[in-house]
Design a protein around this motif. Sequence first.
Motif, short mmCIF file in Angstrom:
data_model
loop_
_atom_site.label_atom_id
_atom_site.label_comp_id
_atom_site.label_asym_id
_atom_site.label_seq_id
_atom_site.Cartn_x
_atom_site.Cartn_y
_atom_site.Cartn_z
N PRO A 161 -1.11 -24.85 5.47
CA PRO A 161 -1.01 -23.73 4.54
C PRO A 161 -0.95 -22.39 5.27
O PRO A 161 -1.45 -22.26 6.40
CB PRO A 161 -2.30 -23.85 3.73
CG PRO A 161 -3.28 -24.45 4.71
CD PRO A 161 -2.47 -25.39 5.55
N GLY A 162 -0.36 -21.40 4.62
CA GLY A 162 -0.32 -20.09 5.26
C GLY A 162 0.07 -18.96 4.32
O GLY A 162 0.68 -19.17 3.27
N LEU A 163 -0.30 -17.76 4.75
CA LEU A 163 0.06 -16.54 4.05
C LEU A 163 1.26 -15.90 4.73
O LEU A 163 1.41 -16.01 5.95
CB LEU A 163 -1.11 -15.55 4.06
CG LEU A 163 -2.35 -15.98 3.27
CD1 LEU A 163 -3.50 -15.02 3.53
CD2 LEU A 163 -2.04 -16.03 1.78
N ARG A 164 2.08 -15.23 3.94
CA ARG A 164 3.24 -14.53 4.47
C ARG A 164 3.17 -13.07 4.01
O ARG A 164 2.79 -12.79 2.88
CB ARG A 164 4.54 -15.13 3.91
CG ARG A 164 4.97 -16.42 4.61
CD ARG A 164 4.16 -17.61 4.19
NE ARG A 164 4.78 -18.85 4.59
CZ ARG A 164 4.19 -19.76 5.34
NH1 ARG A 164 2.98 -19.59 5.78
NH2 ARG A 164 4.81 -20.87 5.66
N TYR A 165 3.59 -12.15 4.91
CA TYR A 165 3.63 -10.73 4.59
C TYR A 165 5.02 -10.21 4.95
O TYR A 165 5.44 -10.31 6.10
CB TYR A 165 2.56 -9.96 5.37
CG TYR A 165 2.57 -8.48 5.08
CD1 TYR A 165 1.97 -7.98 3.93
CD2 TYR A 165 3.18 -7.58 5.94
CE1 TYR A 165 1.99 -6.62 3.65
CE2 TYR A 165 3.20 -6.23 5.67
CZ TYR A 165 2.60 -5.75 4.52
OH TYR A 165 2.63 -4.40 4.24
N VAL A 166 5.73 -9.67 3.96
CA VAL A 166 7.09 -9.18 4.18
C VAL A 166 7.01 -7.75 4.73
O VAL A 166 6.53 -6.85 4.04
CB VAL A 166 7.92 -9.21 2.88
CG1 VAL A 166 9.35 -8.75 3.14
CG2 VAL A 166 7.90 -10.61 2.26
N LEU A 167 7.46 -7.58 5.96
CA LEU A 167 7.45 -6.26 6.60
C LEU A 167 8.66 -5.42 6.23
O LEU A 167 8.56 -4.21 6.08
CB LEU A 167 7.44 -6.42 8.13
CG LEU A 167 6.16 -6.91 8.77
CD1 LEU A 167 6.39 -7.15 10.26
CD2 LEU A 167 5.06 -5.91 8.58
N GLU A 168 9.81 -6.08 6.14
CA GLU A 168 11.06 -5.35 5.95
C GLU A 168 12.02 -6.21 5.16
O GLU A 168 12.03 -7.44 5.28
CB GLU A 168 11.65 -5.03 7.33
CG GLU A 168 12.97 -4.32 7.31
CD GLU A 168 13.54 -4.10 8.72
OE1 GLU A 168 14.48 -3.31 8.84
OE2 GLU A 168 13.06 -4.72 9.69
N GLY A 169 12.85 -5.57 4.35
CA GLY A 169 13.85 -6.30 3.58
C GLY A 169 13.22 -7.08 2.44
O GLY A 169 12.18 -6.70 1.90
N SER A 227 5.05 -7.07 0.20
CA SER A 227 4.57 -8.19 -0.63
C SER A 227 3.96 -9.27 0.24
O SER A 227 4.31 -9.43 1.40
CB SER A 227 5.73 -8.83 -1.39
OG SER A 227 6.37 -7.92 -2.23
N THR A 228 3.07 -10.04 -0.37
CA THR A 228 2.54 -11.24 0.27
C THR A 228 2.82 -12.43 -0.63
O THR A 228 3.00 -12.28 -1.84
CB THR A 228 1.01 -11.15 0.50
OG1 THR A 228 0.36 -11.02 -0.75
CG2 THR A 228 0.65 -9.98 1.39
N TYR A 229 2.87 -13.60 -0.02
CA TYR A 229 2.97 -14.84 -0.78
C TYR A 229 2.36 -15.96 0.03
O TYR A 229 2.13 -15.82 1.24
CB TYR A 229 4.41 -15.14 -1.21
CG TYR A 229 5.41 -15.37 -0.10
CD1 TYR A 229 5.77 -16.65 0.30
CD2 TYR A 229 6.02 -14.29 0.53
CE1 TYR A 229 6.70 -16.86 1.30
CE2 TYR A 229 6.96 -14.49 1.54
CZ TYR A 229 7.29 -15.77 1.92
OH TYR A 229 8.21 -15.98 2.92
N PHE A 230 2.07 -17.06 -0.63
CA PHE A 230 1.39 -18.20 -0.01
C PHE A 230 2.28 -19.42 -0.09
O PHE A 230 2.96 -19.65 -1.10
CB PHE A 230 0.07 -18.47 -0.76
CG PHE A 230 -0.62 -19.72 -0.32
CD1 PHE A 230 -1.36 -19.74 0.86
CD2 PHE A 230 -0.54 -20.88 -1.07
CE1 PHE A 230 -2.01 -20.90 1.27
CE2 PHE A 230 -1.19 -22.05 -0.66
CZ PHE A 230 -1.92 -22.05 0.52
N GLU A 231 2.28 -20.22 0.98
CA GLU A 231 2.95 -21.51 0.96
C GLU A 231 1.94 -22.55 1.41
O GLU A 231 1.31 -22.42 2.46
CB GLU A 231 4.18 -21.52 1.88
CG GLU A 231 5.30 -20.64 1.33
CD GLU A 231 6.62 -20.91 1.98
OE1 GLU A 231 7.17 -22.02 1.79
OE2 GLU A 231 7.11 -20.01 2.68
#
Length: 139
Positions: free
Chosen positions: A77-85, A103-107
């Motif tokens: 599992p992991g968190l994602r953070y969109v830096l650009e685009g 934005s952040t999202y989880f997978e």
Amino acid sequence: MLISKIHKLAAVSLVAAMAVLGSGPSMAQPQEPKKFTMDTLQEVPLGELPPGKWEMKAIMLVIEPGGKIPFHVHKGPGLRYVLEGAITISWKEGKTQTFKAGSTYFEGQGANHPAGTISARNDGKVPCRVVIVELVPEE
């Protein structure tokens, strides 16, 4: 003589007061500005993880404009953070979501995307940069 002692006492009292209180408003130290903040971007309960050794991994994902990521399965599992685009994700439940910079999202662990399809894509005109922080089994 008495006046001299009074002057000495006054001088000593003034020096003592200055030592305790400072020399007055012109010497007062300004309040230090707050130099940092901490905000939780996203929090996801993981529940029970399979036994074994795990490690944290940080990855920088860059998807060029028009780039696509094929179907894949996540080891952990992991968190994602969109830096650009922006990144558009196809979820296995049939829903599609676009996450923009900030934005952040989880997978979760396992298959999060429909088999045989594109899992994620960049439909924008600028590269999409995503910081991925995930927990993966130690190999």
